[in-house]
Design an enzyme around this catalytic site. Structure first.
Site, PDB file in Angstrom:
ATOM      1  N   THR A   1       0.822  -1.214   0.000  1.00  0.00           N
ATOM      2  CA  THR A   1       0.000   0.000   0.000  1.00  0.00           C
ATOM      3  C   THR A   1       0.852   1.258   0.000  1.00  0.00           C
ATOM      4  O   THR A   1       0.498   2.268  -0.614  1.00  0.00           O
ATOM      5  CB  THR A   1      -0.927  -0.014   1.231  1.00  0.00           C
ATOM      6  OG1 THR A   1      -1.811  -1.120   1.087  1.00  0.00           O
ATOM      7  CG2 THR A   1      -1.740   1.254   1.366  1.00  0.00           C
TER       8      THR A   1
ATOM      9  N   SER B   1       1.699  -7.406  -0.867  1.00  0.00           N
ATOM     10  CA  SER B   1       2.354  -8.489  -0.121  1.00  0.00           C
ATOM     11  C   SER B   1       1.510  -9.755  -0.079  1.00  0.00           C
ATOM     12  O   SER B   1       1.999 -10.827   0.255  1.00  0.00           O
ATOM     13  CB  SER B   1       2.730  -8.044   1.288  1.00  0.00           C
ATOM     14  OG  SER B   1       1.594  -7.926   2.104  1.00  0.00           O
TER      15      SER B   1
HETATM   16  N1  ASP Z   1      -3.045  -3.843   2.725  1.00  0.00           N
HETATM   17  C1  ASP Z   1      -1.789  -4.200   2.250  1.00  0.00           C
HETATM   18  C2  ASP Z   1      -0.724  -3.162   2.544  1.00  0.00           C
HETATM   19  O1  ASP Z   1      -0.814  -2.536   3.464  1.00  0.00           O
HETATM   20  C3  ASP Z   1      -1.675  -4.708   0.912  1.00  0.00           C
HETATM   21  C4  ASP Z   1      -0.408  -5.494   0.889  1.00  0.00           C
HETATM   22  O2  ASP Z   1      -0.159  -6.204   1.849  1.00  0.00           O
HETATM   23  O3  ASP Z   1       0.345  -5.340  -0.039  1.00  0.00           O
HETATM   24  O4  ASP Z   1       0.248  -2.946   1.916  1.00  0.00           O
END
Ligand code: ASP
Length: 325
Positions: A12, A56
Protein backbone atom coordinates in the site's frame (compact mmCIF):
# COMPACT_ATOMS: atom_id res chain seq x y z
CA UNK A 1 27.05 10.36 7.53
CA UNK A 2 25.12 7.25 8.49
CA UNK A 3 24.17 5.16 5.46
CA UNK A 4 20.83 3.36 5.33
CA UNK A 5 19.61 1.24 2.42
CA UNK A 6 15.89 1.40 1.61
CA UNK A 7 14.76 -1.85 -0.06
CA UNK A 8 11.31 -1.49 -1.60
CA UNK A 9 8.90 -4.34 -2.36
CA UNK A 10 5.55 -2.63 -3.08
CA UNK A 11 2.49 -2.76 -0.80
CA UNK A 12 0.00 0.00 0.00
CA UNK A 13 2.86 2.37 0.78
CA UNK A 14 3.79 2.23 -2.94
CA UNK A 15 0.21 1.97 -4.24
CA UNK A 16 -2.25 4.27 -5.94
CA UNK A 17 -5.65 3.73 -7.52
CA UNK A 18 -5.54 2.58 -11.11
CA UNK A 19 -8.08 4.79 -12.95
CA UNK A 20 -8.86 2.07 -15.51
CA UNK A 21 -9.41 -0.94 -13.27
CA UNK A 22 -10.37 0.90 -10.07
CA UNK A 23 -8.01 -1.37 -8.12
CA UNK A 24 -5.40 0.03 -5.75
CA UNK A 25 -2.11 -1.33 -7.08
CA UNK A 26 1.57 -1.24 -6.14
CA UNK A 27 3.08 0.92 -8.86
CA UNK A 28 5.31 3.61 -7.35
CA UNK A 29 8.99 3.10 -8.14
CA UNK A 30 11.60 3.14 -5.36
CA UNK A 31 13.07 6.53 -6.33
CA UNK A 32 9.59 8.12 -6.38
CA UNK A 33 8.81 6.61 -2.97
CA UNK A 34 12.03 8.13 -1.65
CA UNK A 35 10.91 11.49 -3.07
CA UNK A 36 7.70 11.43 -0.96
CA UNK A 37 9.73 11.88 2.24
CA UNK A 38 9.14 15.29 3.75
CA UNK A 39 11.50 14.71 6.69
CA UNK A 40 15.02 15.93 5.79
CA UNK A 41 16.61 13.05 7.80
CA UNK A 42 19.69 15.12 8.62
CA UNK A 43 22.90 13.14 8.86
CA UNK A 44 21.46 10.10 7.08
CA UNK A 45 22.33 9.13 3.54
CA UNK A 46 19.45 7.03 2.15
CA UNK A 47 20.03 4.92 -0.93
CA UNK A 48 17.22 2.98 -2.61
CA UNK A 49 17.09 -0.54 -4.00
CA UNK A 50 13.89 -1.77 -5.68
CA UNK A 51 13.52 -5.50 -4.96
CA UNK A 52 10.01 -5.91 -6.43
CA UNK A 53 6.74 -3.97 -6.65
CA UNK A 54 3.80 -6.14 -5.58
CA UNK A 55 1.08 -6.33 -2.96
CA UNK A 56 2.35 -8.49 -0.12
CA UNK A 57 -0.61 -10.85 -0.55
CA UNK A 58 1.22 -11.94 -3.74
CA UNK A 59 4.40 -12.96 -1.84
CA UNK A 60 5.34 -16.60 -1.38
CA UNK A 61 7.99 -18.32 0.72
CA UNK A 62 10.74 -18.41 -1.97
CA UNK A 63 10.25 -14.66 -2.61
CA UNK A 64 10.48 -13.92 1.12
CA UNK A 65 13.68 -16.02 1.22
CA UNK A 66 15.12 -14.04 -1.71
CA UNK A 67 14.25 -10.80 0.10
CA UNK A 68 16.06 -12.01 3.22
CA UNK A 69 19.11 -12.77 1.07
CA UNK A 70 18.97 -9.29 -0.47
CA UNK A 71 18.91 -7.79 3.03
CA UNK A 72 21.97 -9.83 4.03
CA UNK A 73 23.81 -8.78 0.86
CA UNK A 74 23.18 -5.12 1.66
CA UNK A 75 24.26 -5.53 5.28
CA UNK A 76 27.49 -7.22 4.20
CA UNK A 77 28.61 -3.89 2.68
CA UNK A 78 30.78 -2.29 5.40
CA UNK A 79 29.45 1.13 4.34
CA UNK A 80 25.84 0.14 5.07
CA UNK A 81 24.75 0.89 8.66
CA UNK A 82 21.22 -0.46 8.48
CA UNK A 83 18.37 -1.51 6.19
CA UNK A 84 14.73 -0.42 5.89
CA UNK A 85 12.32 -2.60 3.93
CA UNK A 86 9.00 -1.20 2.68
CA UNK A 87 6.46 -4.01 2.36
CA UNK A 88 2.72 -4.58 2.24
CA UNK A 89 1.21 -4.96 5.67
CA UNK A 90 -0.79 -8.13 4.91
CA UNK A 91 2.19 -10.50 5.12
CA UNK A 92 4.84 -8.12 6.48
CA UNK A 93 5.11 -10.08 9.72
CA UNK A 94 5.92 -13.25 7.76
CA UNK A 95 8.67 -11.71 5.60
CA UNK A 96 10.05 -9.93 8.66
CA UNK A 97 10.21 -13.17 10.68
CA UNK A 98 11.82 -15.03 7.76
CA UNK A 99 14.46 -12.26 7.51
CA UNK A 100 14.97 -12.41 11.30
CA UNK A 101 15.64 -16.16 11.22
CA UNK A 102 18.12 -15.74 8.35
CA UNK A 103 19.77 -12.51 9.51
CA UNK A 104 23.57 -12.60 9.23
CA UNK A 105 24.40 -9.29 10.93
CA UNK A 106 23.65 -7.35 14.11
CA UNK A 107 22.96 -4.14 12.13
CA UNK A 108 19.35 -2.86 12.38
CA UNK A 109 16.79 -4.13 9.87
CA UNK A 110 13.41 -2.39 10.00
CA UNK A 111 10.29 -3.24 8.01
CA UNK A 112 7.58 -0.65 7.48
CA UNK A 113 4.61 0.11 5.25
CA UNK A 114 1.33 1.99 5.24
CA UNK A 115 -2.37 1.37 5.69
CA UNK A 116 -3.40 4.31 3.49
CA UNK A 117 -2.26 4.35 -0.13
CA UNK A 118 0.31 6.86 -1.35
CA UNK A 119 -2.28 8.85 -3.34
CA UNK A 120 -4.36 9.68 -0.25
CA UNK A 121 -3.65 13.09 1.30
CA UNK A 122 -3.36 11.59 4.80
CA UNK A 123 -1.23 8.59 3.84
CA UNK A 124 0.80 7.25 6.76
CA UNK A 125 3.65 6.10 4.49
CA UNK A 126 6.15 8.99 4.54
CA UNK A 127 6.03 9.30 8.36
CA UNK A 128 6.49 5.54 8.79
CA UNK A 129 9.46 5.49 6.40
CA UNK A 130 11.11 8.44 8.18
CA UNK A 131 10.66 6.75 11.60
CA UNK A 132 11.96 3.43 10.25
CA UNK A 133 15.01 5.12 8.72
CA UNK A 134 15.84 6.86 12.00
CA UNK A 135 15.55 3.53 13.80
CA UNK A 136 17.73 1.75 11.23
CA UNK A 137 20.35 4.50 11.55
CA UNK A 138 20.46 4.25 15.34
CA UNK A 139 23.20 2.27 17.11
CA UNK A 140 20.67 1.53 19.89
CA UNK A 141 18.73 -0.62 17.41
CA UNK A 142 21.68 -2.98 16.86
CA UNK A 143 21.17 -6.59 17.94
CA UNK A 144 17.39 -6.27 18.12
CA UNK A 145 17.01 -8.55 15.10
CA UNK A 146 14.44 -7.63 12.49
CA UNK A 147 11.76 -5.22 13.67
CA UNK A 148 8.56 -3.74 12.28
CA UNK A 149 8.24 0.02 12.83
CA UNK A 150 4.75 1.43 12.38
CA UNK A 151 2.82 4.34 13.86
CA UNK A 152 5.80 5.35 16.04
CA UNK A 153 6.24 1.93 17.65
CA UNK A 154 8.64 -0.88 16.83
CA UNK A 155 8.07 -4.57 17.44
CA UNK A 156 10.02 -7.83 17.36
CA UNK A 157 9.42 -9.84 14.16
CA UNK A 158 8.64 -12.97 16.23
CA UNK A 159 5.88 -11.36 18.24
CA UNK A 160 4.24 -8.79 16.02
CA UNK A 161 1.00 -9.33 14.13
CA UNK A 162 -1.39 -7.26 12.03
CA UNK A 163 -4.48 -6.78 14.19
CA UNK A 164 -6.71 -4.41 12.23
CA UNK A 165 -7.62 -4.41 8.56
CA UNK A 166 -7.47 -0.65 7.98
CA UNK A 167 -6.41 1.32 11.08
CA UNK A 168 -2.92 2.81 11.12
CA UNK A 169 -2.13 1.42 14.59
CA UNK A 170 -2.55 -2.13 13.30
CA UNK A 171 0.69 -3.81 14.48
CA UNK A 172 0.72 -5.21 18.02
CA UNK A 173 2.71 -7.82 19.91
CA UNK A 174 0.03 -9.29 22.16
CA UNK A 175 1.11 -9.86 25.72
CA UNK A 176 4.81 -9.41 24.86
CA UNK A 177 4.34 -5.78 23.91
CA UNK A 178 6.33 -3.50 21.67
CA UNK A 179 10.13 -3.18 21.83
CA UNK A 180 10.06 0.61 21.91
CA UNK A 181 9.08 3.92 20.34
CA UNK A 182 10.35 6.36 17.75
CA UNK A 183 9.36 9.86 18.81
CA UNK A 184 10.83 12.18 16.20
CA UNK A 185 14.58 11.99 16.69
CA UNK A 186 14.24 10.23 20.05
CA UNK A 187 14.41 6.43 20.05
CA UNK A 188 13.48 4.56 23.21
CA UNK A 189 14.13 0.82 23.55
CA UNK A 190 11.98 -0.65 26.32
CA UNK A 191 12.88 -4.34 25.92
CA UNK A 192 15.13 -6.59 23.81
CA UNK A 193 13.99 -9.86 22.25
CA UNK A 194 15.31 -13.05 23.86
CA UNK A 195 13.77 -15.76 21.68
CA UNK A 196 16.05 -15.46 18.65
CA UNK A 197 18.23 -17.92 16.73
CA UNK A 198 19.51 -17.66 13.18
CA UNK A 199 20.01 -20.27 10.46
CA UNK A 200 21.68 -20.48 7.06
CA UNK A 201 19.73 -22.87 4.77
CA UNK A 202 20.38 -22.54 1.04
CA UNK A 203 16.62 -22.25 0.39
CA UNK A 204 13.39 -22.74 2.32
CA UNK A 205 10.86 -25.57 2.20
CA UNK A 206 7.72 -24.18 0.49
CA UNK A 207 5.42 -27.20 0.97
CA UNK A 208 4.02 -26.55 4.41
CA UNK A 209 0.29 -26.27 5.04
CA UNK A 210 -1.41 -24.31 7.81
CA UNK A 211 -4.78 -25.72 8.87
CA UNK A 212 -7.07 -23.75 11.14
CA UNK A 213 -9.58 -25.81 13.12
CA UNK A 214 -13.17 -24.77 13.68
CA UNK A 215 -15.97 -26.51 15.49
CA UNK A 216 -16.46 -29.94 13.95
CA UNK A 217 -13.65 -29.63 11.36
CA UNK A 218 -13.25 -33.01 9.65
CA UNK A 219 -9.95 -34.87 9.32
CA UNK A 220 -10.25 -34.64 5.52
CA UNK A 221 -8.03 -31.63 4.95
CA UNK A 222 -5.16 -32.74 7.19
CA UNK A 223 -5.16 -36.16 5.49
CA UNK A 224 -5.29 -34.46 2.08
CA UNK A 225 -2.29 -32.27 2.96
CA UNK A 226 -0.27 -35.29 4.12
CA UNK A 227 -1.14 -37.26 0.98
CA UNK A 228 -0.32 -34.36 -1.35
CA UNK A 229 3.26 -33.47 -0.64
CA UNK A 230 3.24 -31.40 2.56
CA UNK A 231 6.63 -31.68 4.27
CA UNK A 232 5.13 -30.42 7.54
CA UNK A 233 1.66 -29.41 8.70
CA UNK A 234 0.89 -26.58 11.11
CA UNK A 235 -2.33 -27.03 13.08
CA UNK A 236 -3.95 -23.89 14.43
CA UNK A 237 -5.95 -25.71 17.06
CA UNK A 238 -8.53 -24.83 19.71
CA UNK A 239 -7.63 -23.09 22.99
CA UNK A 240 -4.52 -24.43 24.71
CA UNK A 241 -3.92 -26.81 21.77
CA UNK A 242 -6.87 -29.17 21.33
CA UNK A 243 -8.22 -30.91 18.24
CA UNK A 244 -11.04 -33.35 17.56
CA UNK A 245 -10.66 -37.11 18.20
CA UNK A 246 -10.61 -37.73 14.41
CA UNK A 247 -7.87 -35.16 13.85
CA UNK A 248 -5.80 -36.53 16.75
CA UNK A 249 -6.08 -40.01 15.19
CA UNK A 250 -5.07 -38.66 11.75
CA UNK A 251 -2.18 -36.75 13.36
CA UNK A 252 -0.84 -39.96 14.97
CA UNK A 253 -0.87 -41.72 11.58
CA UNK A 254 0.70 -38.77 9.72
CA UNK A 255 3.51 -38.30 12.28
CA UNK A 256 4.17 -42.06 12.23
CA UNK A 257 4.52 -41.77 8.43
CA UNK A 258 7.30 -39.21 8.94
CA UNK A 259 5.52 -35.89 8.34
CA UNK A 260 5.95 -33.52 11.29
CA UNK A 261 2.87 -31.81 12.70
CA UNK A 262 3.33 -28.57 14.62
CA UNK A 263 0.71 -27.36 17.09
CA UNK A 264 -0.29 -23.71 17.58
CA UNK A 265 -3.41 -22.08 18.96
CA UNK A 266 -6.06 -20.03 17.21
CA UNK A 267 -6.16 -17.86 20.38
CA UNK A 268 -4.20 -14.64 19.82
CA UNK A 269 -2.43 -14.96 23.20
CA UNK A 270 -1.02 -17.81 25.32
CA UNK A 271 0.81 -21.06 24.62
CA UNK A 272 -0.22 -24.59 23.69
CA UNK A 273 0.06 -27.28 26.37
CA UNK A 274 -0.77 -30.99 26.68
CA UNK A 275 -3.75 -30.86 29.05
CA UNK A 276 -6.88 -32.53 27.64
CA UNK A 277 -7.68 -36.03 26.41
CA UNK A 278 -10.32 -37.13 23.88
CA UNK A 279 -8.63 -35.36 20.95
CA UNK A 280 -7.02 -32.67 23.13
CA UNK A 281 -3.38 -31.71 23.59
CA UNK A 282 -2.55 -34.79 25.70
CA UNK A 283 -3.51 -37.05 22.78
CA UNK A 284 -1.65 -34.82 20.31
CA UNK A 285 1.47 -35.05 22.49
CA UNK A 286 1.15 -38.87 22.53
CA UNK A 287 0.81 -38.71 18.72
CA UNK A 288 4.23 -37.05 18.53
CA UNK A 289 2.98 -33.60 17.55
CA UNK A 290 5.47 -30.75 18.23
CA UNK A 291 4.18 -27.94 20.48
CA UNK A 292 5.11 -24.43 19.24
CA UNK A 293 4.66 -22.51 22.51
CA UNK A 294 3.04 -19.16 21.87
CA UNK A 295 4.14 -18.75 18.26
CA UNK A 296 1.11 -18.12 16.08
CA UNK A 297 0.31 -20.35 13.12
CA UNK A 298 1.83 -18.18 10.37
CA UNK A 299 5.06 -17.65 12.33
CA UNK A 300 5.35 -21.38 13.09
CA UNK A 301 4.97 -22.02 9.34
CA UNK A 302 7.76 -19.54 8.53
CA UNK A 303 9.99 -21.14 11.16
CA UNK A 304 9.30 -24.65 9.84
CA UNK A 305 10.05 -23.56 6.26
CA UNK A 306 13.46 -22.29 7.39
CA UNK A 307 14.26 -25.26 9.66
CA UNK A 308 13.34 -27.75 6.91
CA UNK A 309 15.32 -25.88 4.25
CA UNK A 310 18.35 -27.68 2.80
CA UNK A 311 21.47 -26.97 4.84
CA UNK A 312 19.68 -25.77 7.99
CA UNK A 313 20.85 -29.00 9.65
CA UNK A 314 18.91 -28.68 12.87
CA UNK A 315 16.47 -30.75 14.87
CA UNK A 316 12.97 -29.39 14.19
CA UNK A 317 11.58 -30.25 17.63
CA UNK A 318 14.51 -28.75 19.57
CA UNK A 319 14.38 -25.45 17.68
CA UNK A 320 10.59 -25.15 17.76
CA UNK A 321 10.44 -25.88 21.46
CA UNK A 322 13.09 -23.22 22.18
CA UNK A 323 11.76 -20.50 19.85
CA UNK A 324 8.14 -21.28 20.82
CA UNK A 325 8.96 -19.91 24.27
N1 ASP B 1 -3.05 -3.84 2.73
C1 ASP B 1 -1.79 -4.20 2.25
C2 ASP B 1 -0.72 -3.16 2.54
O1 ASP B 1 -0.81 -2.54 3.46
C3 ASP B 1 -1.68 -4.71 0.91
C4 ASP B 1 -0.41 -5.49 0.89
O2 ASP B 1 -0.16 -6.20 1.85
O3 ASP B 1 0.35 -5.34 -0.04
O4 ASP B 1 0.25 -2.95 1.92
Amino acid sequence: MTRVCLITTGGTIASRRNETTGGVTASIAAADLRATLRDPLDGIDLEVDEFCNVGSYAFDLPLAFALAQRINERLADPGCDGVVVTHGTDTMEESAYMADLLLASDKPVVFTGAQRPADQPDTDGPRNIADAVRLAASPTARSLGVTICFEQEFHAARDVTKTHTTRVDTFMSGEHGKLGDVDGEHIAVQRRPTLRRTYAPTSVEPNIELIKLSMGTSDGYIRYAAANGSKAIILEAFGAGNATPAIAQAAAEIVAAGIPIILTSRCPRGRVKPIYGNGGGKDLEAAGVIFAGDLNGVKARILASVLLGPGADVDLRTELEFLGG
